[in-house]
Design a protein around this motif. Structure first.
Motif, PDB file in Angstrom:
ATOM      1  N   ILE A  27      43.644 118.705  44.217  1.00  0.00           N
ATOM      2  CA  ILE A  27      42.328 120.136  45.174  1.00  0.00           C
ATOM      3  C   ILE A  27      41.019 118.994  44.388  1.00  0.00           C
ATOM      4  CG2 ILE A  27      41.028 122.095  45.315  1.00  0.00           C
ATOM      5  CD1 ILE A  27      43.350 123.725  44.917  1.00  0.00           C
ATOM      6  N   GLN A  31      41.965 116.787  47.779  1.00  0.00           N
ATOM      7  CA  GLN A  31      43.515 116.828  48.305  1.00  0.00           C
ATOM      8  C   GLN A  31      44.006 118.043  48.947  1.00  0.00           C
ATOM      9  OE1 GLN A  31      45.514 113.860  45.589  1.00  0.00           O
ATOM     10  NE2 GLN A  31      45.464 112.824  46.986  1.00  0.00           N
ATOM     11  N   GLU A  32      45.019 117.734  50.357  1.00  0.00           N
ATOM     12  CA  GLU A  32      46.168 119.601  50.486  1.00  0.00           C
ATOM     13  C   GLU A  32      47.128 118.888  48.884  1.00  0.00           C
ATOM     14  OE1 GLU A  32      45.225 121.277  52.398  1.00  0.00           O
ATOM     15  OE2 GLU A  32      43.450 119.849  52.794  1.00  0.00           O
ATOM     16  N   VAL A  33      47.162 120.162  48.609  1.00  0.00           N
ATOM     17  CA  VAL A  33      48.493 120.567  47.541  1.00  0.00           C
ATOM     18  C   VAL A  33      49.283 121.340  47.823  1.00  0.00           C
ATOM     19  CG1 VAL A  33      46.772 119.558  46.159  1.00  0.00           C
ATOM     20  CG2 VAL A  33      46.917 122.477  46.344  1.00  0.00           C
ATOM     21  N   LYS A  58      46.873 117.516  56.184  1.00  0.00           N
ATOM     22  CA  LYS A  58      47.139 118.388  56.135  1.00  0.00           C
ATOM     23  C   LYS A  58      49.114 118.738  55.231  1.00  0.00           C
ATOM     24  CE  LYS A  58      48.715 122.411  59.545  1.00  0.00           C
ATOM     25  NZ  LYS A  58      50.002 121.861  60.472  1.00  0.00           N
ATOM     26  N   ILE A  59      49.281 119.920  54.724  1.00  0.00           N
ATOM     27  CA  ILE A  59      50.647 119.436  54.132  1.00  0.00           C
ATOM     28  C   ILE A  59      51.762 120.550  55.277  1.00  0.00           C
ATOM     29  CG2 ILE A  59      52.769 120.174  52.881  1.00  0.00           C
ATOM     30  CD1 ILE A  59      50.376 119.597  50.217  1.00  0.00           C
TER      31      ILE A  59
ATOM     32  N   LYS B 181      46.087 125.542  47.506  1.00  0.00           N
ATOM     33  CA  LYS B 181      44.065 125.363  47.742  1.00  0.00           C
ATOM     34  C   LYS B 181      43.549 126.878  49.096  1.00  0.00           C
ATOM     35  CE  LYS B 181      42.217 121.669  50.814  1.00  0.00           C
ATOM     36  NZ  LYS B 181      42.126 120.622  49.910  1.00  0.00           N
ATOM     37  N   ARG B 268      56.274 125.604  59.595  1.00  0.00           N
ATOM     38  CA  ARG B 268      55.633 124.001  58.385  1.00  0.00           C
ATOM     39  C   ARG B 268      56.802 123.355  58.520  1.00  0.00           C
ATOM     40  NH1 ARG B 268      51.979 126.329  54.341  1.00  0.00           N
ATOM     41  NH2 ARG B 268      52.358 123.951  53.865  1.00  0.00           N
TER      42      ARG B 268
END
Lengths: 180, 360
Positions: A27, A31-33, A58-59, B181, B268
């Motif tokens: 973060i 980054q995306e996590v 995006k994950i 997040k 997802r």
């Protein structure tokens, strides 16, 4: 950049916390996590794992079947996850208590004698930070600066006096890791 | 830019509740959602916003405390997981029957019975088709990320008060336990007594002023004529909700010839299935219903003609697929793939199942 990691060992080794620091470090570098723990019966029986994904994009799925890196801290986890490292991926393990060592030839296998190093440091609680250091040496996906920021975010304020000790343990791990 | 915090889905529910001006949380611990109340207890919002946090003696008490708070026009909520939600269903029917706004969070685990603590989506029927008795509906939002868990709390209260109806956030053990997040939103203060009176004076039990008759909150009407009129009123309200509140998301459906329908975190996982399929030259897309009630009927209906087949992917034995089949109405084959009892399929496993179905 996308890095998919599994950290697996016994409850109490600091597996979940190590994953949390990595995720927070991600973060900090924007980054995306995702951080997905095992919370089921296996955790209650002693073993514990967390999968962490760091990505510039995006994950989608937080659930993984194959990993870029496996950080393995007991025999059960080695048995379960060795075959699930992607070809060309990395497996880092602590040989303490391991009776059957990793056998794959198509991945990079690294050992970190973290129990021994923690004993030398005189601080058993530094164990997971030593392992984290080993990982960051082999795969510097999060900069040291952001790891430290992630650590500060993850530690409750009453433990902030332990920052220096933790940073030291990370550098011990970085120096002690051995690529086999 | 707003600060981004790493947190669990369950923690996000708690922080969002405090942040959006929730007046009261009443709950009883159960895995995999216990962090909701743990976080609230740790944050002690009663010392800051004045929000009440109370551990009830059971889920039955929690939902009835919610009922009491909602009668007074307060923003109140509870959370639980599947077996606990079953205990709350009587209360949910009464809340719907009294047209009371409230938020109920279900972080689903595998059933039936005490089942397992692992993730599941097997309460789709219960959440969308009733659960409690009587002709009622609950607005149901299905979060796929921790940010959704956070954002849906405020959205749920908005919808609950707009329609005077219970709203459910239907998550699962994955979105509850996972950390991601979260971008925090600007805080809303709790409503003042004057604001509550301005908003809810026509129905809430706020103390009877001399200017009007007293409000009575009840779901009881023994006269069939009155009860039928009330039921028709409810159904008209649900029709308005269906017309206005369906929400959904699509992933690579523009040129898709095959469609996966999946909600919550399964959507997802299925985005990864799309990538696997497209590597093999198969044009696959995903429709993710965000509201499960009202179901995004028009969106699915519009996608059906371009598809060769549709597959519903769920963590259950096939529940939402009944709605997908109803909307597809025989125009294209509708398949199903699911895992049950807390098992979670990988994208590779789903892709394999998908390929088998379309080759048949």
């Amino acid at each position: 950049m996308k890095e998919e990691i599994i950290i697996a060992g016994f409850g109490g080794q600091g597996v979940l916390f190590m994953g949390r620091i990595l995720a927070y470090g991600g973060i900090m570098q924007d980054q995306e996590v995702t951080w997905m723990p095992s919370y089921g019966p296996e955790m209650r029986g002693g073993t514990c794992n967390v999968s962490v994904i760091l990505s510039d994009n995006k994950i989608s799925s937080p659930i993984l079947s194959r990993f870029d890196t496996a950080i393995i801290l007991n025999q059960q986890s080695l048995d379960k996850f060795e075959s699930r490292v992607k070809p060309g991926g990395v497996l880092i393990y602590d040989p303490n208590g391991i009776t059957r060592h990793p056998e794959r030839k198509d991945i990079k296998v690294c050992r970190i004698d973290a129990v021994d190093e923690a004993t030398k440091l005189g601080n058993a609680k530094a164990y997971n930070m030593i392992v984290l250091g080993a990982y960051l040496k082999v795969k510097p996906v999060v900069s040291m600066e952001n790891v430290v920021k992630g650590l500060r975010k993850s530690l409750p304020e009453r433990h902030h006096h332990l920052m220096e000790m933790n940073e030291k343990a990370i550098s011990v791990g970085m120096n002690a890791v051995e690529i086999l | 830019m707003a600060e981004k915090i790493l947190m669990k889905g369950n923690e996000a529910i708690a922080y969002a509740a405090i942040n959006c001006g929730c007046d009261g949380y009443f709950g009883y611990p159960i895995t995999p959602q216990s962090e909701v109340m743990e976080t609230l207890m740790q944050e002690k919002p009663w010392e800051t916003t004045g929000m009440v946090v109370l551990q009830a003696e059971s889920e039955t008490s929690s939902i009835n405390m919610v009922y009491g708070g909602a009668c007074c026009g307060k923003k109140v909520m509870t959370s639980s997981s599947s077996p606990g939600i079953s205990l709350m269903c009587e209360g949910l029917s009464y809340l719907a029957g009294c047209e009371l706004p409230c938020l109920v969070v279900n972080v689903m685990r595998g059933g039936p019975g005490l089942g397992t603590i692992q993730p599941s989506q097997s309460d789709y029927f219960q959440a969308t088709k009733g659960g409690g008795h009587g002709d009622y509906r609950t607005i149901v939002l299905a979060p796929a990320s921790v940010q959704d868990m956070y954002d849906f709390v405020d959205l749920s209260f908005e919808l609950a008060f707009k329609y005077r109806n219970p709203v459910m956030i239907l998550g699962d053990g994955i979105v509850g336990q996972m950390m991601e997040k979260v971008e925090l939103r600007p805080a809303k203060p709790r409503r003042t007594d004057e604001e509550v009176r301005a908003l809810c004076d026509s129905w809430a039990t706020l103390g009877k002023p001399a200017s009007r008759e007293g409000n009575i909150v009840t779901s009881l009407a023994l006269d069939a004529e009155i009860m039928e009129r009330f039921n028709i009123h409810l159904q008209n309200k649900y029709a308005t909700i269906e017309a206005n509140e369906a929400r959904y998301e699509t992933y690579k459906t523009e040129d898709a010839e095959y469609l996966i329908v999946a909600f919550g975190c399964m959507s997802r996982i299925c985005e990864n299935v799309v990538e696997l399929a497209r590597e093999d030259g198969i044009k696959l897309g995903v429709l993710r219903p965000i509201t499960l009630y009202p179901y995004p009927e028009k969106a699915l209906d519009a996608l059906v003609p371009q598809m060769k087949s549709i597959m519903s992917v769920e963590l259950n034995s096939g529940q939402m697929v009944e709605d997908v089949r109803r909307i597809a109405a025989g125009r294209v084959p509708v398949h199903f793939y699911g895992r049950q009892g807390g098992a979670i399929p990988s994208p590779e496993e789903i892709y394999e199942a998908f390929v088998k179905k379309i080759k048949k």
